[in-house]
Write an enzyme that holds these catalytic residues in place. Structure first.
Site, PDB file in Angstrom:
ATOM      1  N   GLU A  58       0.792  -1.230   0.000  1.00 44.53           N
ATOM      2  CA  GLU A  58       0.000   0.000   0.000  1.00 44.53           C
ATOM      3  C   GLU A  58       0.824   1.279   0.000  1.00 44.53           C
ATOM      4  O   GLU A  58       0.790   2.049   0.967  1.00 44.53           O
ATOM      5  CB  GLU A  58      -0.944   0.020   1.207  1.00 44.53           C
ATOM      6  N   GLU A  89      -5.416  -8.671   1.101  1.00 47.77           N
ATOM      7  CA  GLU A  89      -6.070  -8.296   2.367  1.00 47.77           C
ATOM      8  C   GLU A  89      -7.539  -8.025   2.111  1.00 47.77           C
ATOM      9  O   GLU A  89      -7.897  -7.340   1.148  1.00 47.77           O
ATOM     10  CB  GLU A  89      -5.499  -6.985   2.944  1.00 47.77           C
TER      11      GLU A  89
END
Ligand code: GCO
Length: 452
Positions: free
Chosen positions: A170, A353
C-alpha cells in the site's frame, strides 16, 4: 454458527484457489529491543498521534510466540501465510546486518515451508528505519536505493523458499497518509511531499523487483496496492468528475505507473512545484513486469466536488458499517476487480487483504463474531462474482490472522479471526476463524465442473 458459503460450482472451492491469513511486522512483533527504531516508534511517542496512546513495543509479542502462532496457522488449515519483514530488524544504521533478526525470519520461513504452508513476504509494510527518516525518509531519493540493498539481503537469505515476494504494501498509505496528510508516520504534510514520497516508493519497488527477479526468479515477485472504489455523491457532472479525480489521485496514481509506465493525467492539474521529480529511466524501472498484483480492499468511498475544483469525501450514509465506520460494500469489491480487468492488462491477482474490524466481545471463552463471518461470506462471494466475469484471481488472504496494532487507532480496533487478550497475550480463535477454516478445509482437489 454462521458459515461462509460459495456456489457449489465455484472454482474457489477447488484447491487450485489459495487461502491465507495476513499480518505485518510492526503490528504483531513487539520486541523493540531486538531491532533499531522505525518511524512508527517515533510517531507513537508524539502526543495525540495514536488514539489510545499505545505503541508497538509489545504488540502481540509474536517474536516470542511465533512457534505457537505457526501452530495456529497450521490448525486453521490455510495454504499460505502473508507476513512482512521489519527492515529495522534486518539492517543496522551502519549498513551491517542484524544476524539475530535475519535468523528469526529464516526460522519462521523454514517452519512454514516444513509444514507445507506457502510464504508470502512483504518487504515494506510501513516500518521505515528511523535512521533513514532522519535523512529525509521517502522524500530522499536515496531511500529507494537503500531499499534495493535491503531487498538483496532478504532475497539472499530467504531465497526461493519464499513463494511470493511483495516489494511494498500500500504505497498510497505510506505516501498519502504518512507524507501528505500526516495521520500516519512520519506525520509529514503537503502535496509536494506526498507526491514525492509516492514516486520514490514506486522507484524503490522497481529497484527491488530487479533484485528479486535476478536472485529469486522462481518466486512470484509483485507488489500490493490498496483500492477503495470512488463513487459519486450525486449524478451531477461535477460530482462524477470529482469521483473520477479521486480515483486517479488515490488509486490509479500507483497502478498506472506500474502497469503502463505513466502517471494519470491528474498530474497535470497539480502545480509544477507539487509534481514529483521524475528522472530519465524512472518510469521504465517502475513499470517492469510483475508476476502478480496484490489487491487489498475494505470499502468504497463517496466523493463530491469541492469549491476549489478538487474533490471532498462524503461520510457514509449507509447504516451497515464496520467498527472502523467503513461501509460494508461487497458489490463495490466486484466492481473494482471487473473495472481494473477492463481497464488494464492485469497480471494474475491475489487478494492480499480483506476483512473487517468489529466490536468483538469475549464471552465465556468465545467470540461469536457473526458480523465478521457475514463480511467474509459476502466479500468472498464478491470475489467469486469477479472470477465469473473473467478476472484472473488466484487467492485470498483474510486480514488479519489475529487482532493487532491498528496504526493510528492503536489496539482499539480488532481485525483478527483470532482474538488477542492484550493482558495475557492469549490467542483464541473467533467463530469467524472457525468458519474460515471450515471453508478452507471443505475444498476438493482439482477442477470443478462448470467453471472456466
Ligand atoms: C492496510 C494495512 C493493514 C491494516 C488493515 C486494516 O491495509 O491498511 O495493510 O496493516 O491493518 O488494512 O486497516
Amino acid at each position: 454458527m454462521r458459515e461462509i458459503h460459495l456456489p457449489s460450482n465455484s472454482m474457489m472451492l477447488s484447491k487450485d484457489f489459495l487461502y491465507g491469513v495476513a499480518t505485518s511486522s510492526f503490528q504483531i512483533e513487539g520486541d523493540r529491543d531486538g531491532r533499531v527504531d522505525c518511524i512508527w516508534d517515533t510517531f507513537c511517542q508524539q502526543a495525540g498521534t495514536i488514539e489510545d496512546g499505545t505503541n508497538g513495543d509489545t504488540a502481540c509479542n509474536h517474536i516470542a510466540l511465533w512457534r505457537e502462532d505457526i501452530e495456529m496457522i497450521d490448525e486453521l488449515g490455510v495454504d499460505a501465510y502473508r507476513l512482512s519483514i521489519s527492515w529495522p530488524r534486518v539492517i543496522n544504521p551502519d549498513g551491517t546486518t542484524n544476524k539475530v533478526g535475519l535468523r528469526f525470519y529464516t526460522n519462521l520461513v523454514d517452519a512454514m515451508v516444513n509444514r507445507g504452508i506457502k510464504v508470502f513476504v512483504t518487504l515494506y509494510h510501513w516500518d521505515l528505519p528511523q535512521y533513514l527518516e532522519d535523512n529525509g525518509g521517502w522524500l530522499n531519493r536515496e531511500t529507494a536505493y537503500a531499499f534495493q540493498t535491503y531487498a538483496e539481503v532478504v532475497a539472499k537469505t530467504l531465497g526461493e523458499k519464499v513463494y511470493a515476494y511483495a516489494t511494498l504494501n500500500e504505497p498510497f498509505c505510506s505516501a498519502y497518509l504518512g507524507y501528505e496528510v500526516g495521520i500516519h508516520a512520519p506525520g509529514k504534510t503537503g502535496v509536494a511531499n506526498g507526491r514525492k514520497a509516492a514516486h520514490h516508493l514506486l522507484l524503490a519497488h522497481g529497484l527491488a523487483l530487479q533484485v528479486l527477479n535476478r536472485l529469486c526468479p522462481n518466486s512470484l515477485n509483485g507488489v500490493v496496492l490498496n483500492f477503495s472504489t470512488c463513487h459519486s455523491a450525486t449524478d451531477s457532472e461535477s460530482d462524477k468528475r470529482a469521483a473520477k479525480m479521486a480515483d486517479d489521485y488515490h488509486n490509479q496514481w500507483y497502478l498506472k505507473p506500474l502497469l503502463e509506465g505513466k502517471y494519470p493525467d491528474i498530474i497535470h492539474a497539480l502545480a509544477v512545484e507539487d509534481r514529483p521529480d521524475i528522472r530519465e529511466g524512472d518510469m521504465a524501472i517502475i513499470s517492469q513486469t510483475i508476476d502478480y498484483l496484490g489487491i487489498n480492499f475494505y470499502t468504497r468511498t463517496i466523493y463530491k466536488a469541492s469549491d476549489s475544483n478538487w474533490f471532498d469525501v462524503v461520510p457514509p450514509t449507509s447504516t451497515e458499517l464496520t467498527a472502523m465506520g467503513w461501509e460494508i460494500t461487497p458489490d463495490a469489491f466486484t466492481e473494482l476487480l471487473v473495472d481494473l480487468h477492463q481497464q488494464y492488462r492485469l497480471p494474475p491477482i491475489y487478494i492480499t487483504e480483506n476483512g473487517a474490524a468489529m466490536d468483538d466481545e469475549m464471552v465465556e471463552g468465545n467470540v461469536l463474531d457473526d458480523d465478521r463471518t457475514a463480511y467474509f461470506h459476502t466479500h468472498l462471494n464478491a470475489v467469486n462474482n469477479a472470477i465469473e466475469k473473467g478476472v484472473n484471481i488466484r487467492g485470498y488472504f483474510a486480514w488479519s490472522l489475529m487482532d493487532n496494532f491498528e496504526w493510528a487507532l492503536g489496539y482499539s480496533k480488532r481485525f483478527g479471526i483470532v482474538y488477542v487478550d492484550y493482558d495475557t497475550l492469549q490467542r483464541t480463535v473467533k467463530q469467524s476463524g472457525r468458519a474460515y477454516a471450515k471453508l478452507v478445509k471443505s475444498r476438493i482437489n482439482g477442477y470443478i465442473s462448470g467453471t472456466k
